[in-house]
Write a protein that holds these residues in place. Structure first.
Motif, PDB file in Angstrom:
ATOM      1  N   GLN A 162      48.527  28.470   6.289  1.00 10.68           N
ATOM      2  CA  GLN A 162      48.782  26.866   6.037  1.00 10.68           C
ATOM      3  C   GLN A 162      49.106  26.231   7.365  1.00 10.68           C
ATOM      4  O   GLN A 162      48.691  24.915   7.433  1.00 10.68           O
ATOM      5  CB  GLN A 162      50.171  26.784   5.144  1.00 10.68           C
ATOM      6  CG  GLN A 162      49.566  27.206   3.716  1.00 10.68           C
ATOM      7  CD  GLN A 162      51.081  27.078   2.713  1.00 10.68           C
ATOM      8  OE1 GLN A 162      52.182  26.792   3.302  1.00 10.68           O
ATOM      9  NE2 GLN A 162      50.689  26.693   1.317  1.00 10.68           N
TER      10      GLN A 162
ATOM     11  N   ALA B 185      47.958  25.373  -3.832  1.00  9.39           N
ATOM     12  CA  ALA B 185      46.946  24.226  -3.479  1.00  9.39           C
ATOM     13  C   ALA B 185      47.618  23.178  -3.109  1.00  9.39           C
ATOM     14  O   ALA B 185      47.442  22.668  -1.851  1.00  9.39           O
ATOM     15  CB  ALA B 185      45.832  24.167  -4.363  1.00  9.39           C
TER      16      ALA B 185
ATOM     17  N   LEU C 189      24.709  23.061  -2.134  1.00  8.62           N
ATOM     18  CA  LEU C 189      24.399  24.535  -2.011  1.00  8.62           C
ATOM     19  C   LEU C 189      23.747  24.863  -3.566  1.00  8.62           C
ATOM     20  O   LEU C 189      22.843  25.573  -3.806  1.00  8.62           O
ATOM     21  CB  LEU C 189      25.759  25.436  -1.907  1.00  8.62           C
ATOM     22  CG  LEU C 189      26.109  25.793  -0.631  1.00  8.62           C
ATOM     23  CD1 LEU C 189      27.295  26.450  -0.433  1.00  8.62           C
ATOM     24  CD2 LEU C 189      24.996  26.951  -0.216  1.00  8.62           C
TER      25      LEU C 189
ATOM     26  N   SER D 211      28.195  16.793  -1.333  1.00  8.47           N
ATOM     27  CA  SER D 211      29.362  17.797  -1.008  1.00  8.47           C
ATOM     28  C   SER D 211      28.597  19.059  -0.855  1.00  8.47           C
ATOM     29  O   SER D 211      27.363  19.257  -1.361  1.00  8.47           O
ATOM     30  CB  SER D 211      30.402  17.597  -2.453  1.00  8.47           C
ATOM     31  OG  SER D 211      29.662  18.440  -3.404  1.00  8.47           O
ATOM     32  N   ARG D 212      29.321  19.986  -0.224  1.00  8.08           N
ATOM     33  CA  ARG D 212      28.990  21.299  -0.052  1.00  8.08           C
ATOM     34  C   ARG D 212      28.443  22.025  -1.340  1.00  8.08           C
ATOM     35  O   ARG D 212      27.320  22.446  -1.571  1.00  8.08           O
ATOM     36  CB  ARG D 212      29.841  22.154   0.188  1.00  8.08           C
ATOM     37  CG  ARG D 212      29.652  23.032   1.531  1.00  8.08           C
ATOM     38  CD  ARG D 212      30.953  23.795   1.837  1.00  8.08           C
ATOM     39  NE  ARG D 212      31.194  25.061   1.163  1.00  8.08           N
ATOM     40  CZ  ARG D 212      30.460  26.027   1.163  1.00  8.08           C
ATOM     41  NH1 ARG D 212      29.645  25.957   1.974  1.00  8.08           N
ATOM     42  NH2 ARG D 212      30.597  27.116   0.328  1.00  8.08           N
ATOM     43  N   ARG D 213      29.204  21.689  -2.423  1.00 11.21           N
ATOM     44  CA  ARG D 213      28.798  22.384  -3.746  1.00 11.21           C
ATOM     45  C   ARG D 213      27.510  21.770  -4.349  1.00 11.21           C
ATOM     46  O   ARG D 213      26.414  22.606  -4.736  1.00 11.21           O
ATOM     47  CB  ARG D 213      29.935  21.901  -4.543  1.00 11.21           C
ATOM     48  CG  ARG D 213      29.470  22.188  -6.092  1.00 11.21           C
ATOM     49  CD  ARG D 213      30.486  21.596  -7.132  1.00 11.21           C
ATOM     50  NE  ARG D 213      31.822  22.334  -7.014  1.00 11.21           N
ATOM     51  CZ  ARG D 213      32.466  22.538  -8.159  1.00 11.21           C
ATOM     52  NH1 ARG D 213      31.793  22.287  -9.403  1.00 11.21           N
ATOM     53  NH2 ARG D 213      33.643  23.122  -8.018  1.00 11.21           N
TER      54      ARG D 213
ATOM     55  N   ARG E 100      45.982  20.864   0.598  1.00  6.60           N
ATOM     56  CA  ARG E 100      44.599  20.434   0.227  1.00  6.60           C
ATOM     57  C   ARG E 100      44.230  20.672  -1.305  1.00  6.60           C
ATOM     58  O   ARG E 100      43.274  21.551  -1.648  1.00  6.60           O
ATOM     59  CB  ARG E 100      43.583  21.308   0.964  1.00  6.60           C
ATOM     60  CG  ARG E 100      43.468  20.756   2.330  1.00  6.60           C
ATOM     61  CD  ARG E 100      42.521  21.733   3.043  1.00  6.60           C
ATOM     62  NE  ARG E 100      42.516  21.425   4.297  1.00  6.60           N
ATOM     63  CZ  ARG E 100      41.760  22.205   5.232  1.00  6.60           C
ATOM     64  NH1 ARG E 100      41.496  23.354   5.292  1.00  6.60           N
ATOM     65  NH2 ARG E 100      41.290  21.685   6.548  1.00  6.60           N
TER      66      ARG E 100
ATOM     67  N   MET F 146      38.142  15.409  -7.390  1.00  8.80           N
ATOM     68  CA  MET F 146      38.016  16.650  -8.075  1.00  8.80           C
ATOM     69  C   MET F 146      39.281  16.749  -9.096  1.00  8.80           C
ATOM     70  O   MET F 146      40.355  16.354  -8.736  1.00  8.80           O
ATOM     71  CB  MET F 146      38.194  17.546  -6.892  1.00  8.80           C
ATOM     72  CG  MET F 146      38.557  19.135  -7.535  1.00  8.80           C
ATOM     73  SD  MET F 146      37.218  19.697  -8.303  1.00  8.80           S
ATOM     74  CE  MET F 146      36.188  20.619  -7.201  1.00  8.80           C
TER      75      MET F 146
ATOM     76  N   GLY G  93      49.691  24.254   0.286  1.00 14.15           N
ATOM     77  CA  GLY G  93      48.569  24.064   1.071  1.00 14.15           C
ATOM     78  C   GLY G  93      48.002  22.819   1.789  1.00 14.15           C
ATOM     79  O   GLY G  93      47.446  22.916   2.538  1.00 14.15           O
TER      80      GLY G  93
ATOM     81  N   ARG H  83      36.121  20.299   5.168  1.00 15.70           N
ATOM     82  CA  ARG H  83      36.940  21.316   4.848  1.00 15.70           C
ATOM     83  C   ARG H  83      37.004  22.552   5.529  1.00 15.70           C
ATOM     84  O   ARG H  83      37.900  23.689   5.262  1.00 15.70           O
ATOM     85  CB  ARG H  83      37.074  21.705   3.434  1.00 15.70           C
ATOM     86  CG  ARG H  83      37.313  20.558   2.538  1.00 15.70           C
ATOM     87  CD  ARG H  83      38.030  20.842   1.195  1.00 15.70           C
ATOM     88  NE  ARG H  83      37.915  19.715   0.279  1.00 15.70           N
ATOM     89  CZ  ARG H  83      38.515  19.861  -0.864  1.00 15.70           C
ATOM     90  NH1 ARG H  83      39.264  20.957  -1.363  1.00 15.70           N
ATOM     91  NH2 ARG H  83      38.203  18.888  -1.995  1.00 15.70           N
ATOM     92  N   SER H  84      35.806  22.840   6.337  1.00 17.30           N
ATOM     93  CA  SER H  84      35.579  24.219   6.688  1.00 17.30           C
ATOM     94  C   SER H  84      34.648  24.396   7.860  1.00 17.30           C
ATOM     95  O   SER H  84      34.208  23.570   8.598  1.00 17.30           O
ATOM     96  CB  SER H  84      34.960  25.099   5.455  1.00 17.30           C
ATOM     97  OG  SER H  84      33.601  24.267   5.608  1.00 17.30           O
ATOM     98  N   LEU H  85      34.563  25.578   8.377  1.00 16.08           N
ATOM     99  CA  LEU H  85      33.340  25.662   9.201  1.00 16.08           C
ATOM    100  C   LEU H  85      32.256  25.174   8.905  1.00 16.08           C
ATOM    101  O   LEU H  85      31.688  24.475   9.852  1.00 16.08           O
ATOM    102  CB  LEU H  85      33.277  27.230   9.534  1.00 16.08           C
ATOM    103  CG  LEU H  85      34.511  27.909  10.211  1.00 16.08           C
ATOM    104  CD1 LEU H  85      34.052  29.337  10.124  1.00 16.08           C
ATOM    105  CD2 LEU H  85      34.826  27.473  11.485  1.00 16.08           C
ATOM    106  N   VAL H  86      31.833  25.447   7.683  1.00 13.80           N
ATOM    107  CA  VAL H  86      30.526  24.796   7.172  1.00 13.80           C
ATOM    108  C   VAL H  86      30.822  23.663   6.403  1.00 13.80           C
ATOM    109  O   VAL H  86      31.161  23.962   5.060  1.00 13.80           O
ATOM    110  CB  VAL H  86      29.722  25.950   6.490  1.00 13.80           C
ATOM    111  CG1 VAL H  86      28.346  25.318   5.892  1.00 13.80           C
ATOM    112  CG2 VAL H  86      29.546  27.000   7.117  1.00 13.80           C
TER     113      VAL H  86
ATOM    114  N   GLN I 298      35.311  25.904  -4.318  1.00 13.12           N
ATOM    115  CA  GLN I 298      34.085  26.002  -3.512  1.00 13.12           C
ATOM    116  C   GLN I 298      33.926  26.984  -2.215  1.00 13.12           C
ATOM    117  O   GLN I 298      32.787  26.954  -1.775  1.00 13.12           O
ATOM    118  CB  GLN I 298      33.806  24.334  -2.897  1.00 13.12           C
ATOM    119  CG  GLN I 298      33.551  23.621  -4.096  1.00 13.12           C
ATOM    120  CD  GLN I 298      33.025  22.155  -3.329  1.00 13.12           C
ATOM    121  OE1 GLN I 298      32.193  22.291  -2.280  1.00 13.12           O
ATOM    122  NE2 GLN I 298      33.566  21.083  -3.700  1.00 13.12           N
TER     123      GLN I 298
END
Lengths: 452, 322, 303
Positions: free
Chosen positions: C158, A102, A22, A17-19, A107, A55, A105, A7-10, C247
C-alpha cells in the motif's frame, strides 16, 4: 472527461480500458480457436476514447446480478460519456473484506453496493465518503424520495453515507401446483397464508406437500449458508416477540425461552419429511425448482432464478409461525469507498450513474427487491408486478439486524451465529444448546474493541 | 538436507563454497599474488545485488515491519498505530481461537502427511514396475498437481455437493446415508485432507520415482541370482534405499502442510463451525476481515516461532550426519 | 531429418523403452503373472480414482444447466452442449485472468531464475566482501515462510503504491533462496579451469556468466524454471491479498473471488474449471519428460 487511470505496469491506454482491450483481443482469439463457435459472444463494451469509467462493485451473485448489469447498460446508454462497469464478487465476508482492503489501499471502485446493516462497520473507520446532498438534489434525488426509517438508517454522524437501493425481505416461495394439490391454496390458486400460520399448522402443511411430491415438502438450505440460518432465526425470533440487548462491555441478553422455541420449531421442520436434513442452499433451490418440494424459504432476490424454472412461481411474506407479525429484511445501498486520489470529474460521473441506477428501480423490482426510491414504488407498473405485490406487505413488518458494529449482512457475526446453531439444527444437540452458544459468541463480540 | 546445513557448518567469515568444492579444485594461481583468478574477481557483489535487494525489500523489510506492527494496534482502516507493548502477544496466548486454529493446522498436517507419503510411495513402486501404460499412470497421478487451488476446490466441492453430487448420489444408490462431506464437523477435515492428497500426491510420487530410478539395477540382478523373490527384493533392496528420500519428503511435506490455507479457505472458509479453520486463515480473518492488522501480525509471529523451532529441531540431527 | 526418419526414430526409441520396461518388470516383481496382474489392477484402480474428479467435472461442463442440477448421471438425457463454455467465455473475465496468470507466472519465472542464477554464480565463482554473511542470510531466509508475511507485506505494498499492479503481485514472489542454493550446487561443479581459462583470455565476469556458466547449466535452469512457473501459476494466497481490482486478478483469485451474476450455475462452474485447467495440462502432455525431470530434481532441492 478524464482519461482512464493508469493502474499498473501494463496500464490502460487511449481511453479503452485494459479489460475491454484484453477481452476483445482474447475473446476474439478464443473464438477463432474454437472454430468461431463463440463469434457471437464477444461483446466488447462500446467505450471510446475520452470516456470516464465508473466501476461499481456488487455482491449480487444470484439472478439479481444480471438485472443490475442490465440497469447499468441502460444508464451507460443514457450517459454516453461514461463507461459503466459492474463486477460481482463472492457474497459475504469475502466481499466485505475485499471492499475494506480496496478502500484502505486507496484504489477502490468508484461505488459499491453494501448492506445497510454493515454501515456501522465501515463509516466510522473512514473507509467511506459521505454523499453530497446538493449534488444528489441536482440529480433529482432528495430525502423526500425515501421512507423516513430507511433514510435514517443510511446516516452516520449526521451525514448520508449510503444511498438506499432496496429493502429485501426473506420470504416464502411456493409452487402453485403442489400447493393446490396439497389443499393449501386459496381461491386465487396461490398459497393461503392462513393454511400455514402457526407452527403446528405449518408442519402439517409441510407433510401434506411431502405427500404430493413423494419426497419432502419444504426447501430450506442451511448448510454452508450462515446468512440463511441467521435470517431464519432472527425473523422467527422476532415473530416470537424476542428482544435483545447488545451493549459493548456488557453480557448479551436474549429472551432465551423465545429463542429456544424457535429452535424447537426448526428442529421439527428439518426432520427429513417436512424439510430435508443437511441441505445446503443450492441443493434446496435445486429441489424446489425441479418440483420436488412445494415451498421454499429464501430471499426475494432468488425470484428471477425461480421464475426461470417455473414462470408461475408464487411468493408471499414469511408465514406467521409465531404470533408477532415480523419479517426479516435487510437493505442494499450504494456507498462511495474512499478514493486515494479523488477526481471531481469521476465523482460527478459516479453520482450520475448511481442516480440513474436508482431510477431504473422497476428493473430492480423485477429481481424481486422492493425499491427504496419511492417514486418507483408509486408507479402503477410496479403496483401490478406479481408476485412482487403478494409479498410487498413484508416490508411493513420488516425487522432488521440488531444494532451493533459487528452485526449485519455477510458479517463474521452471522457466521458465528450460524456455527452456534449447527449442532442443534443437525439434531445433534438440544434446542437450548444453540441459544447458549449464541449468547457466548455474542459476549465474545461485545468484549472486543470496535477495530474501525 | 545438505543444502542448508552447509551454511550452518561453515566457519564464520569463510566462504562455505570452498568447503564444498570437489577436491583438487585449487584453481589456476598467478605467480605474482598466489591468489586464484577467482579470488581476484571482485565483481561478485554486483551479481548478488538484485537478489539481495529483492530479499531485503520483500522478505527482510516486511519481517521487521511485521514485528513492529505486532507491537501496535494498527487497523486496516489506518487508525491506531500506537505502540502497545506486548498486549497483542498477551491476547494471542489467551485467545482460544489461536490455539484451536493452530491445532487444526497440526491436525491437518498429520492427516495429510501420512497418506501423502504412503500413497506416493505405493504409486511410485507400482509405476516403477515398468508395467505397460507408463505415460498414462504418470499423467493421471501428477496431473492434479498442475491444477490451481480454485480449480481443485471447484471440482471437489462439486463432487461433494450435497444431494446432487456424485458421491452422495452413489451413497444413496448403495442405500447408505449421505455424508456431510464439507458440512459435518467430524468429516470436513478428512474430506479436505483427502482432496489435498488427490491434489498434491503427484509431486511426492515423482520424487519417489526419481529415487527409484536411481537404485542401481545390479543390486536387483544380484538379488535375483540369489533367488530372492519380488517381496524380498522390495523389503531388502528397494525400501532401505528409499530411506533418505523418505526423510526429505516427510520434512518438505510437513513444512508445506503447516502453511495450509488455499484449499481450506476455498472449500469451507474454515467451517463448519470453525472446525477446519487453519491458523493462516485466522491471521487473514483477523487482519483483513476484522481490520486488526497489529493483532494479526502478532499471531503470525507466534506461528512463525513454532515453525522456526520445528525447523531448527530437524536441522540439528542432520548436522551431525553432514 | 525427414518425417519418415523421425517416425522411425520414435518407433525405435519406443521399442527400446518397452524392452527396458519389460526388463524392469522382471527385476522388480519377478516373472509371476499373478503379481503382474495384481499390480496392474492396482494401477488401474488408482488412476481411475485420480481421474474421476476431472472426468466428472468435464462431463458436467458439457451438460445443459438444468440437467446439471439434477441428481448425478454420467450420460445426459437432454444431450451434450457447449452452452456453458459459450456463457463463460462471453460473460466473464476468465480469459483476462488467464492472461494475467500467464504474465505473472512468466515474469516471476524469468526474474526468479535470473536473479537466483546471478546470486548463485556470485556465491559460487566469485569472492567479495561480506559473501559469507550474505550466504548465511540467504540460508536463514529459506526458513522464513512467506505466508506469514501477508499482513506487513500488504501494508508495505500500500505504501509503495503497488496494490493492484503486476509489480506488486510479481516482485514478492521472486525471492527464492532455495533456488539460489540449488543453482549454486550446480555451478560449484563447473570446472574452474574452464572459467580461469576464459579469465586469462580477458573475459569479464558478466561474459563468463552469460556465455559459459548459463549455457552449461541449461538443464538445471529449465528444471528450476518449470518448478517456479508451476508454483507461480498456482499461487493463490499472495495474489489474493494484493489484488482487489478484478482486472488484475490471476486465474485462481479471479475464479474464486468474482462470481457470475446469474446464480449458481454448475455446468458453467465446471466449464470455467476445465478452461482454467487446460493450459498447464496441455503443456504437461507435450513436455512430460522434461517436467517430470524438472520437478524431481528441483523438488528435492537438487540432491
Amino acid at each position: 472527461m478524464a482519461a482512464s487511470r493508469t493502474r499498473s505496469l501494463v496500464g490502460s491506454s487511449g481511453g479503452l480500458s485494459r479489460r475491454e482491450l484484453l477481452r476483445a483481443a482474447l475473446v476474439g482469439a478464443g473464438g477463432v480457436a474454437l472454430g468461431g463457435a463463440l463469434a457471437g459472444c464477444a461483446t466488447p463494451s462500446a467505450a471510446g476514447a475520452g470516456k470516464t469509467s465508473v466501476m461499481v462493485w456488487d455482491l449480487f451473485s444470484g439472478g439479481d446480478g444480471a438485472l443490475m448489469q442490465e440497469m447499468a447498460g441502460v444508464v451507460a446508454a443514457a450517459n454516453p460519456d461514461i463507461a459503466v462497469e459492474t463486477t460481482t464478487l463472492a457474497w459475504g465476508p469475502p466481499y466485505y473484506t475485499k471492499l475494506a482492503m480496496a478502500s484502505s489501499g486507496g484504489r477502490p471502485p468508484e461505488a459499491a453496493v453494501m448492506h445497510m446493516s454493515r454501515l456501522a462497520g465501515y463509516a466510522p473507520g473512514g473507509l467511506l465518503e459521505p454523499f453530497d446532498l446538493d449534488a444528489l438534489a441536482e440529480l433529482g434525488i432528495t430525502e423526500a424520495d425515501f421512507a423516513p426509517a430507511v433514510w435514517q438508517k443510511a446516516q452516520f454522524e449526521g451525514q448520508l453515507y449510503a444511498l438506499p437501493l432496496d429493502t429485501h425481505p426473506y420470504i416464502a416461495f411456493h409452487n402453485p401446483d403442489i400447493v393446490q394439490q396439497a389443499g393449501l391454496a386459496g381461491p386465487d390458486g396461490k398459497l393461503d397464508l392462513a393454511a400455514v400460520a402457526g407452527a403446528d399448522r405449518f408442519l402439517e402443511a409441510g407433510r401434506a406437500m411431502a405427500e404430493v411430491t413423494g419426497e419432502t415438502g419444504v426447501s430450506w438450505g442451511y448448510q454452508r449458508d450462515p446468512a440463511g440460518c441467521w435470517r431464519m432465526f432472527w425473523g422467527l425470533y422476532s415473530q416470537n416477540g424476542g428482544g435483545y440487548e447488545l451493549t459493548p462491555g456488557r453480557p448479551a441478553a436474549l429472551d432465551e425461552e423465545a429463542a429456544t422455541e424457535v429452535f424447537e420449531f426448526l428442529q421439527a421442520m428439518v426432520d427429513g419429511k417436512v424439510a430435508a436434513k443437511n441441505q445446503d442452499g443450492n441443493a434446496a433451490s435445486g429441489r424446489f425448482m425441479s418440483n420436488r418440494t412445494g415451498l421454499m424459504f429464501a430471499g426475494e432476490w432468488d425470484l428471477p432464478m425461480f421464475q426461470g424454472a417455473n414462470p408461475d412461481v408464487g411468493a408471499t411474506q414469511f408465514p406467521a409461525i409465531f404470533d408477532t407479525p415480523a419479517n426479516y429484511a435487510d437493505s442494499h445501498a450504494f456507498v462511495l469507498p474512499k478514493q486515494g486520489t479523488p477526481d471531481p470529474a469521476r465523482r460527478e460521473a459516479t453520482y450520475r450513474v448511481l442516480a440513474g441506477l436508482l431510477k431504473e428501480g422497476l428493473t430492480w423490482a423485477s429481481a424481486g427487491h422492493i425499491p427504496a426510491y419511492q417514486p418507483i414504488v408509486q408507479e402503477p407498473a410496479y403496483q401490478e408486478l406479481t408476485p412482487q405485490r403478494d409479498y410487498a406487505p413484508a416490508a411493513e413488518v420488516a425487522v432488521f439486524d440488531p444494532d451493533a458494529w459487528f452485526t449485519g449482512g455477510g458479517s463474521d457475526f452471522q457466521t458465528r451465529m450460524a456455527d452456534a446453531m449447527t449442532d442443534t439444527l443437525a439434531g445433534k444437540a438440544p434446542a437450548r444448546t444453540a441459544v447458549t452458544r449464541m449468547l457466548s459468541e455474542m459476549d465474545r463480540f461485545l468484549s472486543q474493541p470496535n477495530p474501525a | 538436507m545438505t543444502v542448508s546445513n552447509a551454511g550452518v557448518t561453515a566457519p564464520p567469515g569463510r566462504a562455505l563454497s570452498d568447503l564444498r568444492k570437489p577436491s583438487g579444485r585449487s584453481g589456476t594461481r598467478t605467480a605474482s599474488t598466489g591468489k586464484s583468478l577467482r579470488e581476484r574477481d571482485r565483481s561478485g557483489y554486483l551479481f548478488v545485488a538484485p537478489f539481495a535487494v529483492a530479499t531485503g525489500l520483500f522478505l527482510l523489510l516486511p519481517t521487521l515491519y511485521g514485528l513492529w506492527m505486532s507491537f501496535t494496534n494498527q487497523s486496516l482502516t489506518g487508525t491506531g498505530s500506537e505502540f502497545i507493548g506486548f498486549a497483542n502477544y498477551a491476547e494471542a496466548f489467551s485467545d482460544p481461537q489461536v490455539w484451536t486454529t493452530l491445532w487444526h493446522t497440526v491436525w491437518f498436517t498429520v492427516l495429510s502427511t501420512v497418506p501423502l507419503v504412503v500413497v506416493a510411495l505405493v504409486m511410485a513402486l507400482l509405476v516403477h514396475t515398468g508395467l505397460p501404460g507408463q505415460w498414462v499412470w504418470r499423467m493421471s497421478f501428477f496431473a492434479p498437481y498442475l491444477l490451481t487451488s480454485a480449480v481443485v476446490s471447484a471440482l471437489s466441492s462439486w463432487l461433494f455437493q450435497p444431494d446432487i453430487g456424485l458421491l452422495d448420489t452413489w451413497f444413496t444408490a448403495l442405500g447408505l446415508q449421505p455424508v456431510g462431506w464439507l458440512t459435518d464437523e467430524n468429516v470436513a477435515m478428512f474430506s479436505i485432507a483427502g482432496v489435498t492428497v488427490w491434489w498434491t500426491v503427484g509431486f511426492n510420487f515423482l520424487l519417489y520415482l526419481a529415487a527409484l530410478q536411481g537404485i542401481p539395477q545390479q543390486q536387483y540382478e544380484a538379488a535375483t541370482i540369489d533367488g530372492a523373490g519380488g517381496w524380498r527384493r522390495l523389503f531388502s533392496i528397494t525400501l532401505p534405499q528409499l530411506r533418505n528420500i523418505t526423510g526429505v519428503i516427510v520434512v518438505l511435506q510437513l513444512l508445506a502442510s503447516l502453511k495450509v490455507f488455499d484449499q481450506i479457505y476455498l472449500l469451507t472458509a474454515g467451517g463448519p463451525n470453525g472446525s477446519t479453520r487453519p491458523i493462516l486463515e485466522y491471521v487473514y480473518d483477523t487482519g483483513f476481515t476484522n481490520y486488526r492488522l497489529g493483532y494479526a501480525s502478532a499471531i503470525s509471529y507466534v506461528f512463525f516461532a513454532l515453525i522456526l523451532v520445528f525447523t531448527l529441531v530437524r536441522l540439528l540431527p542432520s548436522r551431525k550426519e553432514a | 531429418m525427414s518425417v519418415a526418419e523421425l517416425v522411425a526414430d520414435r518407433r525405435t526409441r519406443a521399442q527400446q523403452e518397452r524392452a527396458e520396461n519389460r526388463a524392469l518388470t522382471k527385476l522388480t516383481i519377478g516373472p509371476s503373472p499373478w503379481v503382474r496382474v495384481g499390480a496392474l489392477a492396482a494401477l488401474v484402480v488408482l488412476a481411475a480414482i485420480w481421474l474421476l474428479p476431472v472426468a466428472w467435472g468435464a462431463v458436467t461442463s458439457f451438460k445443459h444447466e438444468a440437467e446439471a442440477a439434477l441428481p448425478a448421471s454420467w450420460w445426459p438425457t437432454t444431450g451434450w452442449t457447449l452452452e456453458a463454455y459459450q456463457q463463460v467465455l462471453g460473460n466473464s473475465d476468465l480469459l483476462i485472468w488467464m492472461w494475467n496468470s500467464l504474465v505473472v507466472a512468466g515474469l516471476v519465472t524469468i526474474l526468479t531464475v535470473l536473479i537466483s542464477a546471478m546470486a548463485a554464480f556470485a556465491f559460487s565463482q566469485t569472492v567479495f566482501k561480506g559473501r559469507g554473511l550474505l550466504q548465511w542470510l540467504t540460508i536463514a531466509s529459506i526458513m522464513m515462510p512467506g505466508q506469514i508475511l501477508i499482513v506487513p507485506l500488504f501494508r508495505q505494498m500500500q505504501v509503495m503504491g503497488l496494490v493492484d499492479t503486476f509489480a506488486g503481485i510479481v516482485l514478492p514472489q521472486v525471492v527464492a533462496p532455495v533456488m539460489v542454493f540449488i543453482l549454486k550446487r550446480f555451478f560449484d561443479a563447473i570446472p574452474s579451469e574452464l572459467l580461469d581459462a576464459a579469465r586469462i583470455d580477458g573475459a569479464g565476469t558478466w561474459r563468463l556468466f552469460w556465455t559459459i556458466v548459463l549455457p552449461l547449466s541449461r538443464s538445471i535452469l529449465v528444471a528450476v524454471a518449470i518448478f517456479v512457473f508451476i508454483g507461480a501459476w498456482n499461487n493463490f494466497l499472495w495474489p489474493f491479498i494484493v489484488t482487489t481490482d478484478p482486472q488484475f486478478m490471476t486465474l485462481p483469485v479471479g475464479l474464486s473471488t468474482v462470481k457470475n451474476a446469474y446464480g449458481v450455475q454448475y455446468a458453467q462452474n465446471m466449464a470455467s474449471a476445465m478452461i482454467a485447467a487446460l493450459p498447464l495440462l496441455v503443456v504437461f502432455m507435450l513436455f512430460q519428460r522434461r517436467i517430470v525431470q524438472g520437478v524431481a530434481t528441483t523438488g528435492m532441492g537438487g540432491q
